[in-house]
Scaffold this motif. Sequence first.
Motif, mmCIF file in Angstrom:
data_model
loop_
_atom_site.group_PDB
_atom_site.id
_atom_site.type_symbol
_atom_site.label_atom_id
_atom_site.label_comp_id
_atom_site.label_asym_id
_atom_site.label_seq_id
_atom_site.Cartn_x
_atom_site.Cartn_y
_atom_site.Cartn_z
ATOM 1 N N SER A 286 -2.986 3.477 -1.866
ATOM 2 C CA SER A 286 -3.894 2.357 -1.609
ATOM 3 C C SER A 286 -5.341 2.747 -1.846
ATOM 4 C CB SER A 286 -3.724 1.864 -0.166
ATOM 5 O OG SER A 286 -2.390 1.449 0.054
ATOM 6 N N ARG A 288 -9.533 0.937 -2.250
ATOM 7 C CA ARG A 288 -10.330 -0.190 -1.760
ATOM 8 C C ARG A 288 -11.152 -0.770 -2.900
ATOM 9 N NH1 ARG A 288 -12.885 2.218 3.656
ATOM 10 N NH2 ARG A 288 -14.089 0.265 3.624
ATOM 11 N N ARG A 292 -10.918 -8.693 -4.232
ATOM 12 C CA ARG A 292 -9.518 -8.267 -4.355
ATOM 13 C C ARG A 292 -8.600 -9.348 -4.922
ATOM 14 N NH1 ARG A 292 -7.331 -6.475 1.145
ATOM 15 N NH2 ARG A 292 -7.248 -8.744 1.473
ATOM 16 N N ASP A 293 -8.712 -10.564 -4.429
ATOM 17 C CA ASP A 293 -7.800 -11.624 -4.870
ATOM 18 C C ASP A 293 -7.915 -11.861 -6.368
ATOM 19 O OD1 ASP A 293 -7.028 -11.833 -2.271
ATOM 20 O OD2 ASP A 293 -8.060 -13.726 -1.861
ATOM 21 N N GLN A 296 -6.443 -8.865 -8.238
ATOM 22 C CA GLN A 296 -4.980 -8.866 -8.218
ATOM 23 C C GLN A 296 -4.399 -9.834 -9.242
ATOM 24 O OE1 GLN A 296 -4.311 -9.282 -3.738
ATOM 25 N NE2 GLN A 296 -2.686 -7.861 -4.325
ATOM 26 N N THR A 306 0.489 -5.517 -7.630
ATOM 27 C CA THR A 306 -0.227 -4.840 -6.546
ATOM 28 C C THR A 306 0.227 -5.476 -5.232
ATOM 29 O OG1 THR A 306 -2.087 -6.374 -6.729
ATOM 30 C CG2 THR A 306 -2.254 -4.292 -7.952
ATOM 31 N N VAL A 308 -0.968 -5.832 -0.739
ATOM 32 C CA VAL A 308 -1.993 -5.619 0.285
ATOM 33 C C VAL A 308 -1.312 -5.231 1.592
ATOM 34 C CG1 VAL A 308 -3.866 -6.640 1.614
ATOM 35 C CG2 VAL A 308 -3.551 -7.269 -0.787
ATOM 36 N N PRO A 311 -3.481 -7.446 5.160
ATOM 37 C CA PRO A 311 -4.635 -8.317 4.957
ATOM 38 C C PRO A 311 -5.278 -8.842 6.229
ATOM 39 C CG PRO A 311 -2.620 -9.540 4.600
ATOM 40 C CD PRO A 311 -2.211 -8.109 4.823
ATOM 41 N N SER A 337 -9.222 -4.063 5.863
ATOM 42 C CA SER A 337 -8.211 -5.089 5.574
ATOM 43 C C SER A 337 -8.653 -6.049 4.478
ATOM 44 C CB SER A 337 -7.873 -5.873 6.843
ATOM 45 O OG SER A 337 -8.940 -6.715 7.224
ATOM 46 N N MET A 341 -5.954 -2.288 -1.284
ATOM 47 C CA MET A 341 -5.016 -2.776 -2.297
ATOM 48 C C MET A 341 -4.125 -1.624 -2.731
ATOM 49 S SD MET A 341 -5.765 -4.667 -5.944
ATOM 50 C CE MET A 341 -6.130 -3.159 -6.868
ATOM 51 N N SER A 342 -2.819 -1.858 -2.729
ATOM 52 C CA SER A 342 -1.860 -0.809 -3.088
ATOM 53 C C SER A 342 -1.418 -0.940 -4.535
ATOM 54 C CB SER A 342 -0.638 -0.892 -2.173
ATOM 55 O OG SER A 342 -1.000 -0.698 -0.825
#
Length: 367
Positions: A286, A288, A292-293, A296, A306, A308, A311, A337, A341-342
Amino acid sequence: MQIDFANLKIQHKLYQEEIEGAIIKVARDCNFIMGAQIDELERKLEEFTGSKYAITCSSGTDALLLAMMALDIQPDDEIITTPFTFFATAETIAFLKAKPVFVDIDERTYNIDPKKIEEKITSKTKAIIPVSLYGQPCDMDEINEIAKKYNLKVIVDGAQSFGSTYKGISDSNLGDISCTSFFPAKPLGCYGDGGAVFTNDEKLANKIKSLRLHGQSIRYHHQYIGMGGRLDTIQAAVLNVKLKYYPKDLKLRQDVAVKYTKALNAKNIETPFVKEDRTSAWAQYSIRVKNRDELQTKLQNLGIPTAVHYPMPLHVQECFKYLNLKEGDFPISERVSKEIMSLPMNPYVTDEEVEYIVGNLVKEIQC
């Protein structure tokens, strides 16, 4: 390129003949509940971890429940844990009508910050549940020292860290009781739900064995109020095969993590931090990111999945409103949170895939 996040199909193909043979044997023997494979697996888990007692059970969630039931956790007891974890950690506390008491995390490891634990201890505190998030054990010396000072029990939530080590000690030996999960996507996963509880205390082990069988040690004689928490024999058969290859899979996970870290560091992207005195099982890799959205979505369109984890911290979940906590109470958990992101993590991520993932990740971040 289409990348598989967990690559469970590849693993099955590698061990297909052995696994399917083991499943067929259970089917033909019709020993579906507490068959011989259960005892075999428990002995192998004890050998692998060095724990005196391994007790398999129906899930990682039930492992936590069994641990707390064995310690006789009562309504209104308080248990200290982290708000940045999978829901089951605190859910099981609340299920027993005890109170989860949250402590913020360390911003580098994402594990509970031991420096913040002591201030949350009250006369009602009975235990601490540190979570080995993403596969890395917590600062267990400090946590166990606090527990000893206040006569508290330590239950390690090792759902993501089976096979990791802390100062050369298996993560299954770091608390009074340690728990793990064999959910399919975990580093060691079965073909459904499954889990295990580990302890070096014979009295606790015998109680946990009884609790998973509705509180009985002799058929139809119930010493405790227990649960139906047995592991299916078919799942044990699968795990008996996969455990043989697990050291190799752990090494491959570490190799993938090293490749990710080398490639990302070369692009000045912050990578996961694992302390020198411990190893990670790399349940997740993971990083950072900002936006993020949007990121992804762009990666998904490029065939890069990916995830999360997680979240929304637990203290702001609707079901915990009764704790009277609010956004801002645990700022590090809240900040992480929103950014965590993984990336795809499994033993079979190829060099080509790492290059493709990192190259596109960097390009989209810089856009």
